[in-house]
Design a protein around this motif. Sequence first.
Motif, mmCIF file in Angstrom:
data_model
loop_
_atom_site.group_PDB
_atom_site.id
_atom_site.type_symbol
_atom_site.label_atom_id
_atom_site.label_comp_id
_atom_site.label_asym_id
_atom_site.label_seq_id
_atom_site.Cartn_x
_atom_site.Cartn_y
_atom_site.Cartn_z
ATOM 1 N N LYS A 1 -5.651 -0.816 -6.827
ATOM 2 C CA LYS A 1 -6.890 -0.228 -6.315
ATOM 3 C C LYS A 1 -6.562 1.131 -5.709
ATOM 4 N N VAL A 2 -7.248 2.150 -6.205
ATOM 5 C CA VAL A 2 -7.025 3.513 -5.740
ATOM 6 C C VAL A 2 -8.314 3.997 -5.066
ATOM 7 N N ARG B 1 0.863 -1.187 0.000
ATOM 8 C CA ARG B 1 0.000 0.000 0.000
ATOM 9 C C ARG B 1 0.898 1.235 0.000
ATOM 10 N N GLY C 1 1.187 5.803 -0.888
ATOM 11 C CA GLY C 1 0.524 7.093 -0.992
ATOM 12 C C GLY C 1 0.045 7.622 0.339
ATOM 13 N N ASN D 1 -3.690 5.012 0.196
ATOM 14 C CA ASN D 1 -4.847 4.960 -0.688
ATOM 15 C C ASN D 1 -4.610 4.170 -1.988
ATOM 16 N N LEU D 2 -3.414 3.640 -2.202
ATOM 17 C CA LEU D 2 -3.128 2.829 -3.386
ATOM 18 C C LEU D 2 -2.624 1.460 -2.926
ATOM 19 N N ASP E 1 -9.863 2.163 -10.525
ATOM 20 C CA ASP E 1 -8.828 1.140 -10.399
ATOM 21 C C ASP E 1 -8.148 0.916 -11.743
#
Length: 177
Positions: free
Chosen positions: A123-124, A83, A85, A89-90, A129
Amino acid sequence: MRQGVPIALAWAALLFSLSLPALAAPTWYGVFKGGWTDFDYPDLPSGIDTTDSTFSLLAGMQFDFNPSSFSAGLEAGPVWLGRYGPDDNLSVGGLEAAVVGVARVATGTDLFVRTGVLGWDAKVRGARDEDGLDPHYGLGFRYGLDNLRFRGSVDWYELDDVEVEAYTLGFDYWFQR
């Protein structure tokens, strides 16, 4: 993402390898490895955390063409690349399939190179995505005299215009040694 593509590639490689019993009998093994990743995206603002943990659970088969010096095989399975950011969040993960070349350098010590494809999904949170099918490659070592062997590797994943480096340690369990 076309999830079926990496799965189809892994099954095709498996079926192809099963058609080669005249060359060598395969040895089956499982891999669990974990470590850390470094996410390299040129447009990322400074101050954003670009490191996280990674883990993979792979199944492999190896053909010992010359048991004292060279073997080759296949590895496939899920990989979690971390993960990133602000506020994590990514998240990035996927399925990988790789061809592996192994050189024996001493009793119980192997060096290996890997190359293959990663079917990835990013996945953002709060955005669309992304997914893709891109190459990966790596190198590493294995050490052990019995069925349980220690493993270390460095892998590079190319996800469109992003590169992820994974530094991992783990274990192989050999089912037929």
